[in-house]
Design a protein around this motif. Structure first.
Motif: not given
Length: 429
Positions: A322-349
């Motif tokens: 599919g295609e997830t989205t990232v609502t940018v609330r803080a400027a200057g970060g480096r990443g994309g949809r995949a790694t943001e998904f993975l970080l959210g998943c890892t924190l929840a696990l």
């Protein structure tokens, strides 16, 4: 079942998904016969260079063939770059358009002049074409389009919403290119990168009738609080920027074929997992939503499998696209949809034993970084803490790329020369 190296297995599944969508693999069965007149190839997208190369290799050498396709920088296959064929391939910027893309779009419009009913236009369209084929509507500048596109990318809008706006502010998308090709026969070959595989949404449907309206585009801009120049507002308010609609005589008889889809790639990955002795389950190829939240949902499902054998029994792989989205609330970060998904998943696990995850984009580029995505396992958070990394802080800063880079867990492939969007695999042993 043989002993499993989780990161290697997950990468194998990703590679199988990408291989299923390669233009040189899928193009041959979809090409029409040469016409009475000439064949003109036009197109845009991240897979555009590879699609052009595949057509050039398969088209009869004695049959006339020419054209122009625009793709992302560094997305021309090396062999075609070294020995260009009959179809010209130019490069431009993605995801924010640049002057090279505008010039290419203008040249494509000019190439449609003088076509006859004896001619064939092959339109090669894949994800990324919206930004690469950027020709502003009358009264708008490229800088206007860049600003609006950037605002849409940061807004959290879904891909169909973004492309609705893009169509109505364009002189070439939303069926306009198809109308320009009349009276020639038009065959559009699509590699889908959108949930639902709607041809009118893929790359903003340059050759496909558009059921959406100026009013729809205006409502989306209002919903996300995106300001537009007065010329854009006037065009939308008056309906002057309306697109060709279903039933438009200029689009009659056109053929549209999906040659590669996210579902097909997920099925290829599932087959590879089963061959390795694992259960394989495809959740959906249409998952949308905020990347980190989708990550939490996948984590909850993995825990249910690991702890209760529900709804699937381990060992297994759970796949989604599919295609997830990232609502940018803080400027200057480096990443994309995949790694943001993975970080959210890892924190929840929270280090759940036996659960390993890969998330990557099938075009090989996660956002604007040099990685396709990353992998994570039960020890990811512990290793991060040992390095002084705070996963939650990284997530809030949208800074997933340096987090996984420091761990050595990035998945780096380079351009894959195709694009069927997000690929996620959750392995529960």
């Amino acid at each position: 079942m043989k002993s499993i190296n989780p990161p290697e297995l997950l990468r194998t599944l990703y590679d199988a998904a990408v291989a299923r969508a390669r233009p040189e693999v899928v193009m041959g069965e979809h090409l029409p016969p040469p016409p009475k007149g000439r064949t003109l190839v036009l197109g845009a997208g991240k897979a555009g260079g590879a699609m052009a190369a595949a057509v050039d290799a398969l088209w009869p050498r004695e049959a006339p063939l020419s054209g122009l396709v625009v793709t992302r920088y560094e997305h021309v296959p090396p062999a075609y770059r070294a020995a260009p064929g009959r179809i010209e391939v130019v490069e431009a910027a993605h995801p924010v358009p640049d002057e090279a893309g505008r010039r290419a779009a203008q040249r494509i419009v000019e190439l449609t002049r003088g076509l006859t009913a004896d001619d064939l236009v092959l339109c090669l369209v894949s994800g990324g074409g919206s930004a690469l084929l950027s020709l502003p509507a009358e009264g708008l500048t490229l800088q206007d389009k860049r600003a609006i596109n950037q605002a849409l990318l940061h807004s959290g809008a879904a891909i169909d919403e973004m492309n609705c706006v893009r169509k109505h502010l364009s002189a070439i998308k939303g069926g306009r290119l198809g109308a320009l090709c009349a009276p020639a026969q038009v065959v559009t070959l699509l590699i889908s990168d959108v949930p639902g595989d709607d041809p009118a949404v893929i790359a903003s449907g340059p050759t496909v009738a558009d059921p959406s309206s100026c009013a729809d585009a205006r409502a989306i801009l209002q919903r996300y609080g995106i300001a537009v120049p007065q010329a854009a507002q006037r065009g939308l308010d008056s309906g002057a920027f309306e697109t060709p609609k279903p039933g438009d005589a200029r689009l009659a008889g056109q053929v549209v074929k999906l040659i590669a889809t996210p579902q097909q790639s997920l099925e290829a990955a599932a087959a590879r997992a089963r061959a390795a002795g694992l259960g394989a389950h495809i959740l959906s190829d249409e998952i949308e939503g905020e990347s980190r939240e989708v990550g939490k949902v996948h984590a909850a499902l993995a825990r249910a499998v690991a702890r209760r054998a529900q709804p699937f029994a381990a060992p297994c792989v759970i796949l989604s696209g599919g295609e997830t989205t990232v609502t940018v609330r803080a400027a200057g970060g480096r990443g994309g949809r995949a790694t943001e998904f993975l970080l959210g998943c890892t924190l929840a696990l929270q280090g759940e034993p036996r659960v390993h995850v890969l998330a990557a984009d099938t075009d090989g580029i996660d956002g604007v970084q040099d990685n396709a995505g990353a992998v994570a396992g039960p020890d990811t958070l512990a290793r991060a803490r040992a390095l002084g990394l705070n996963a939650r802080d990284a997530l809030e800063r949208h800074d997933a790329y340096p987090f996984f880079q420091a761990l050595g867990d990035l998945v780096v492939t380079g351009p894959t020369f195709t694009n069927v969007n997000d690929f996620r695999a959750v392995l529960v042993l």
